[in-house]
Scaffold this motif. Structure first.
Motif, mmCIF file in Angstrom:
data_model
loop_
_atom_site.group_PDB
_atom_site.id
_atom_site.type_symbol
_atom_site.label_atom_id
_atom_site.label_comp_id
_atom_site.label_asym_id
_atom_site.label_seq_id
_atom_site.Cartn_x
_atom_site.Cartn_y
_atom_site.Cartn_z
ATOM 1 N N GLU A 87 0.850 -1.196 0.000
ATOM 2 C CA GLU A 87 0.000 0.000 0.000
ATOM 3 C C GLU A 87 0.883 1.243 0.000
ATOM 4 O O GLU A 87 1.766 1.395 0.849
ATOM 5 C CB GLU A 87 -0.877 -0.033 1.246
ATOM 6 N N PHE A 88 0.624 2.133 -0.959
ATOM 7 C CA PHE A 88 1.409 3.362 -1.103
ATOM 8 C C PHE A 88 0.538 4.574 -0.809
ATOM 9 O O PHE A 88 -0.682 4.556 -0.997
ATOM 10 C CB PHE A 88 1.958 3.485 -2.529
ATOM 11 N N HIS A 89 1.191 5.646 -0.395
ATOM 12 C CA HIS A 89 0.501 6.920 -0.220
ATOM 13 C C HIS A 89 0.039 7.426 -1.592
ATOM 14 O O HIS A 89 0.722 7.226 -2.597
ATOM 15 C CB HIS A 89 1.446 7.939 0.431
ATOM 16 N N PRO A 90 -1.114 8.091 -1.651
ATOM 17 C CA PRO A 90 -1.589 8.612 -2.949
ATOM 18 C C PRO A 90 -0.570 9.488 -3.667
ATOM 19 O O PRO A 90 -0.535 9.519 -4.908
ATOM 20 C CB PRO A 90 -2.839 9.410 -2.560
ATOM 21 N N ALA A 91 0.266 10.211 -2.920
ATOM 22 C CA ALA A 91 1.258 11.076 -3.563
ATOM 23 C C ALA A 91 2.234 10.258 -4.403
ATOM 24 O O ALA A 91 2.685 10.707 -5.462
ATOM 25 C CB ALA A 91 2.014 11.881 -2.509
ATOM 26 N N TRP A 92 2.579 9.061 -3.941
ATOM 27 C CA TRP A 92 3.495 8.206 -4.707
ATOM 28 C C TRP A 92 2.863 7.806 -6.028
ATOM 29 O O TRP A 92 3.517 7.823 -7.080
ATOM 30 C CB TRP A 92 3.845 6.972 -3.882
ATOM 31 N N HIS A 93 1.586 7.455 -6.013
ATOM 32 C CA HIS A 93 0.884 7.095 -7.249
ATOM 33 C C HIS A 93 0.793 8.294 -8.191
ATOM 34 O O HIS A 93 0.891 8.136 -9.417
ATOM 35 C CB HIS A 93 -0.516 6.571 -6.931
ATOM 36 N N ARG A 94 0.624 9.485 -7.625
ATOM 37 C CA ARG A 94 0.567 10.667 -8.489
ATOM 38 C C ARG A 94 1.908 10.906 -9.175
ATOM 39 O O ARG A 94 1.962 11.243 -10.365
ATOM 40 C CB ARG A 94 0.153 11.892 -7.679
ATOM 41 N N LEU A 95 2.991 10.731 -8.437
ATOM 42 C CA LEU A 95 4.318 10.887 -9.034
ATOM 43 C C LEU A 95 4.553 9.865 -10.134
ATOM 44 O O LEU A 95 4.989 10.198 -11.241
ATOM 45 C CB LEU A 95 5.393 10.747 -7.950
ATOM 46 N N LEU A 96 4.269 8.597 -9.832
ATOM 47 C CA LEU A 96 4.507 7.545 -10.808
ATOM 48 C C LEU A 96 3.571 7.686 -12.004
ATOM 49 O O LEU A 96 3.990 7.521 -13.163
ATOM 50 C CB LEU A 96 4.333 6.174 -10.146
ATOM 51 N N GLY A 97 2.317 8.008 -11.735
ATOM 52 C CA GLY A 97 1.372 8.182 -12.831
ATOM 53 C C GLY A 97 1.760 9.320 -13.755
ATOM 54 O O GLY A 97 1.651 9.205 -14.983
ATOM 55 N N HIS A 98 2.225 10.432 -13.191
ATOM 56 C CA HIS A 98 2.656 11.563 -14.014
ATOM 57 C C HIS A 98 3.871 11.170 -14.857
ATOM 58 O O HIS A 98 3.964 11.535 -16.036
ATOM 59 C CB HIS A 98 2.994 12.758 -13.123
ATOM 60 N N ALA A 99 4.775 10.420 -14.259
ATOM 61 C CA ALA A 99 5.972 9.998 -14.990
ATOM 62 C C ALA A 99 5.620 9.079 -16.156
ATOM 63 O O ALA A 99 6.157 9.227 -17.262
ATOM 64 C CB ALA A 99 6.929 9.291 -14.030
#
Length: 545
Positions: A87-99
């Motif tokens: 389980e990751f913090h939403p901010a991590w998914h936002r970073l990876l998704g943007h990349a």
């Protein structure tokens, strides 16, 4: 206490709201040098958009939150069923998704793809380095998958897609996929031929059941993994999906997440395969290292790019702070000794960036000479650039004084990240020995390296002298392994010097050759000859906001 005693003065404004691509002169010029002219305007626009996102307050906040809220392992659901999810913090998914949406896993599918992707990777990972690992492995898995055209046809479009879907779903139901890797085992470390994980052939051609463990398995939340295991014919490479084609979960037991010095936002794990773990063979049995080696080479180059990103962010912060902080009667940036330190840091950063982009351009070229150059230059660059990252981050932190030692500054996070790229994908000794191996097994790689550095012949007497000394070292085979680090260091410095003499402004090239290639360089930052144009070097590295 009267509130007037807490008036904040002499503190620099936050370094935010800037374009991390356009404001990086060394990077922007490298991109212009290596991108086809007809595509340059498009690429500049794309990287500028990414640079503005990376320099925004929002992305910086994502990086902080991802780092301060590390991933959590969930081995079971509430009913006791094994799920092995992270389980990751939403901010991590936002970073990876943007990349992913910015094509940082799609180099293989685009013209000039490796240069534009390397530049984007360098820009975006300045926000936070923990999500760089899955980006790197997803990008690097593509050449290994091509060992089996059928597997490549199925998976490559997903890996190079700009769609990010974090849920674990059947491969056919996902528009994009993220990949990880599992090579290291507790008894072997870098000696992967000592691996004990077993692969037993199943009835279906090319499929196997795996039994064993991986001591370091990166990004265990990924959709698939490339792993090494001992098949009947020897060490072999396999593709291991997390979810099987029918939608059921593959057996992939995450034992624990590693508690690391840095890289807190990224999940590094230990995993077990229990005999029912299903995998597909990539390449021939016994050819595991040969199959996965292209992935290793690509991730090693990403170690160089990632270190260059840390260096650039550290230098940008140090120069920004000193440009707004006054002490002893003036701005710190104008003090001769501080200017010497900043210029030295800026040289190291520019040399790393220029070298990283040159190697990315060699991937795009695909020519024989560039392929041979990569064989030697990638491990040499990986050795040297990643080694220089930690001392640079420490010196840049010191430029902020006590403020730099405080977590809120972001500098401690850079310092903790800095050693990782030197270790990941083979530590310094592994890289140095790989350079020796390349020279012995593929002499054409030496010729390609000498041809590359020879393009600056006659432009600077210090570079010419360093090349001559290097040739003398290369001709002496006595005790070569014991002095491999020294040799590889000199190779990397000469290569950087050649590139800067050819492409950097005279002030940068002159300062680099006077220090790194001179006879009296002590390696400490801030010891440049005072007669150099240090102000011009510092100003070139400064972010204007």
């Amino acid at each position: 206490m009267a509130p007037t005693t807490h008036t904040v003065t002499n503190q620099p404004p936050p370094l935010t709201g800037y374009d991390a691509f356009t404001e990086d002169a060394a990077l922007a010029e490298s991109v212009a040098r290596h991108i086809a002219p007809e595509r340059l305007s498009e690429v500049r626009g794309e990287l500028g958009e990414l640079g503005r996102a990376a320099g925004s307050a929002q992305a910086q906040e994502w990086g902080r939150l991802a780092n301060e809220n590390p991933p959590v392992l969930r081995t079971h659901d509430r009913y006791g069923n094994r799920i092995d999810e992270v389980e990751f913090h939403p901010a991590w998914h936002r970073l990876l998704g943007h990349a992913v949406s910015a094509h940082l896993t799609g180099a293989w599918a685009r013209p000039d793809g490796h240069v534009r992707r390397a530049a984007g990777f360098l820009v975006w990972t300045q926000t936070e380095q923990g999500h760089a690992c899955p980006l790197s492995m997803t990008h690097a898995a593509v050449p290994a998958l091509r060992a089996d055209p059928a597997i490549a046809a199925e998976w490559e479009p997903r890996l190079t897609s700009n769609a990010y879907e974090p849920e674990l779903l059947a491969p056919g139901g996902k528009p994009g996929a993220i990949f990880g890797m599992g090579m290291t085992e507790k008894q072997g470390g870098s000696d992967v031929r000592a691996n004990t994980t077993r692969a037993e052939p199943l009835a279906e051609e090319g499929t196997y059941a795996l039994t064993g463990h991986k001591w370091f398995c990166s990004a265990p939340m990924s959709d698939g993994f490339l792993v090494l295991a001992q098949a009947p014919g020897g060490l072999t490479c396999f593709l291991l999906p997390r979810v099987l084609p029918d939608g059921t979960r593959n057996t992939f037991r995450i034992q624990r997440l590693k508690d690391k010095l840095g890289n807190h936002a990224n999940a590094s794990s230990e995993v077990e395969f229990d005999g029912s773990t299903w995998a597909r063979r990539l390449g021939e049995e016994g050819r595991g290292v040969a199959t996965i080696i292209e992935m290793v080479a690509a991730t090693r180059l990403d170690c160089v790019i990632g270190s260059a990103a840390i260096m650039r962010q550290a230098v940008a912060q140090a120069v920004h702070h000193t440009a707004h902080r006054s002490a002893f009667g003036g701005l710190l940036i104008d003090k001769p000794l501080m200017q010497n330190v900043l210029a030295d840091l800026a040289l190291e950063s520019e040399a790393a960036t220029t070298l990283a982009l040159r190697l990315a351009a060699a991937y795009d070229s695909g020519g024989e000479a560039d392929r041979k150059l990569l064989r030697l230059a990638v491990p040499a660059a990986k050795y040297w650039v990643t080694k220089r990252c930690a001392p640079l981050a420490a010196e840049a932190l010191e430029c902020l004084g006590g403020n730099g030692y405080v977590e809120e500054s972001g500098m401690p996070r850079l310092l903790r990240e800095a050693p990782l790229n030197s270790i990941w994908e083979g530590s310094g000794n592994v890289q140095a020995l790989d350079v020796l191996r390349a020279m012995q097994r593929d002499p054409a790689s030496v010729n390609a390296f000498l041809e590359e550095i020879g393009r600056a012949r006659g432009a600077d007497h210090r570079l010419d002298a360093a090349v001559k000394d290097l040739l003398t070292e290369l001709s002496d085979l006595e005790g070569l392994e014991g002095r491999a680090r020294r040799l590889v260091e000199r190779m990397a410095l000469v290569l950087q010097g050649s590139l800067l003499v050819r492409f950097a402004p005279p002030a940068v090239a002159d300062a680099f050759c006077a220090s790194r290639l001179g006879r009296d360089w002590g390696g400490a930052f801030g010891t440049l000859p005072h007669t150099l144009d240090l102000g011009a070097v510092v100003e070139r590295a400064r972010v204007k906001i």
